[in-house]
Design an enzyme around this catalytic site. Sequence first.
Site, PDB file in Angstrom:
ATOM      1  N   GLY A   5      53.847 -12.678  39.468  1.00  0.00           N
ATOM      2  CA  GLY A   5      53.086 -12.251  40.633  1.00  0.00           C
ATOM      3  C   GLY A   5      51.606 -12.345  40.320  1.00  0.00           C
ATOM      4  N   ASP A  18      56.396  -2.204  37.744  1.00  0.00           N
ATOM      5  CA  ASP A  18      56.663  -1.083  36.846  1.00  0.00           C
ATOM      6  C   ASP A  18      58.100  -0.573  36.968  1.00  0.00           C
ATOM      7  OD1 ASP A  18      54.085  -0.829  35.667  1.00  0.00           O
ATOM      8  OD2 ASP A  18      53.364   0.095  37.518  1.00  0.00           O
ATOM      9  N   GLU A  19      58.563  -0.401  38.207  1.00  0.00           N
ATOM     10  CA  GLU A  19      59.863   0.217  38.422  1.00  0.00           C
ATOM     11  C   GLU A  19      61.025  -0.702  38.065  1.00  0.00           C
ATOM     12  OE1 GLU A  19      58.401  -1.214  42.535  1.00  0.00           O
ATOM     13  OE2 GLU A  19      57.589  -0.563  40.590  1.00  0.00           O
ATOM     14  N   GLN A  69      60.789  -2.742  35.190  1.00  0.00           N
ATOM     15  CA  GLN A  69      60.665  -3.139  33.787  1.00  0.00           C
ATOM     16  C   GLN A  69      61.729  -2.530  32.880  1.00  0.00           C
ATOM     17  OE1 GLN A  69      56.688  -2.658  32.254  1.00  0.00           O
ATOM     18  NE2 GLN A  69      55.772  -3.828  33.926  1.00  0.00           N
ATOM     19  N   HIS A  73      50.180  -2.020  31.857  1.00  0.00           N
ATOM     20  CA  HIS A  73      50.094  -0.665  32.417  1.00  0.00           C
ATOM     21  C   HIS A  73      50.959   0.227  31.544  1.00  0.00           C
ATOM     22  CE1 HIS A  73      49.500   2.548  35.145  1.00  0.00           C
ATOM     23  NE2 HIS A  73      50.583   2.400  35.887  1.00  0.00           N
ATOM     24  N   GLU A 104      31.347   0.185  61.565  1.00  0.00           N
ATOM     25  CA  GLU A 104      30.746   1.337  60.903  1.00  0.00           C
ATOM     26  C   GLU A 104      31.639   1.918  59.813  1.00  0.00           C
ATOM     27  OE1 GLU A 104      27.775   2.322  61.123  1.00  0.00           O
ATOM     28  OE2 GLU A 104      27.156   1.079  62.815  1.00  0.00           O
ATOM     29  N   GLU A 158      31.378  -1.693  56.467  1.00  0.00           N
ATOM     30  CA  GLU A 158      30.312  -1.245  55.573  1.00  0.00           C
ATOM     31  C   GLU A 158      30.836  -0.715  54.235  1.00  0.00           C
ATOM     32  OE1 GLU A 158      27.087   0.983  57.057  1.00  0.00           O
ATOM     33  OE2 GLU A 158      26.845  -0.221  58.861  1.00  0.00           O
ATOM     34  N   SER A 211      18.623   3.454  53.296  1.00  0.00           N
ATOM     35  CA  SER A 211      17.522   4.099  54.012  1.00  0.00           C
ATOM     36  C   SER A 211      17.537   5.600  53.775  1.00  0.00           C
ATOM     37  CB  SER A 211      17.649   3.825  55.512  1.00  0.00           C
ATOM     38  OG  SER A 211      18.766   4.520  56.055  1.00  0.00           O
TER      39      SER A 211
END
Length: 361
Positions: A25, A82-83, A85, A107, A226, A230, A251
């Site tokens: 993946g 993970d689940e 492995q 991980h 907004e 941003e 600002s």
Amino acid sequence: MRVYSDADADLALIRGRRVAVIGYGNQGRAQALNLRDSDVAVTVALAPDSPSLSRAAGDGFDVMTPAEAAAGADVAVMLAPDEAQAAIYAEAVAPHLRRGGALVFAHGLNIRFGLIVPRPDVDVVLVAPKGPGTALRREYEQGAGLVALFAVDQDATGTAQALALSYAAAIGSGRAGILPTSFAEECEADLFNEAAVIWGAIPELIEAGFETLVEAGFSEEVAYFECLTEVKLIADLIYERGIAGMREAISNTAEFGALTGGSRIVTPQTRTEMRRILADVREGRLVQALIKDADSGYPRLEASRRRARAHPIEAVGKRLRALAGAVPPHTPLPGEEKEAEPGGGVAASAHAPDDADRRRR
């Protein structure tokens, strides 16, 4: 903290090993390609029904089953979800990986919570790039790299740390920095961040802000710009300058608004809830819930995905992204789409192995 680099790594160590990358993946593909471009012998390991078979073969890799790949490898890199492995390790890796070989994780979850108990005759190391696989690959191709964390959980050969540094350098992280950690620290901090900050709180804040403005009569388009667009701008500023530097770049009006509003959202109750989330992580409740959901076919994850797709902000975003220049474009890189490898007895996740990605997770 000491920061390691290419100067501290002997690439000959990993170049002298046969590496099996289990999973293809987001992280699996990036790491396999980077390793190969660093002159490392790489085999990709996938289940026979994996949706990634054609991609890995198309990228020119020899593709084997996990058992076949582990039998022919010196290093097995666990980059399936993970689940999945633990089952892959028990069924395919543990019976076949040679004595004195190595397990590499991106991980710490499976080691931290005892889902995998490695054989005592193999090295067990962590090499965790701090970013998605697509970024890892892109930085490597540009002659740069992503910072990675590394740790040693088991040193059967006396060379585990050297191997971890060599591996990290081969995927490009020695160009940026390789930082020491532990499996527990990396895992717990990553799971907390995913749940309480980056993937948990920030999307919830965006949707809540969007809903608040729309309910008050603002147009959906303005609310989208907004509250969502941003976010990229502030993320870029924080990444480049830090939080204090970000505030210096905006600002006075924006900075004063942050001064008056931020503490009303992140309250003492918010911090208490964060501590509860960290406790859920450390005591294993979050991982237990993940495994339970996986064993049941991911009903909670699928319900969450359906809710996300149905939220009005998604329809607005789709319209705005169709306007040239209205929203910063995002073109998926090869392998960026979510996917995972089915793993012995565990339902396949719809997420890429970058969730380790953390991959990200």
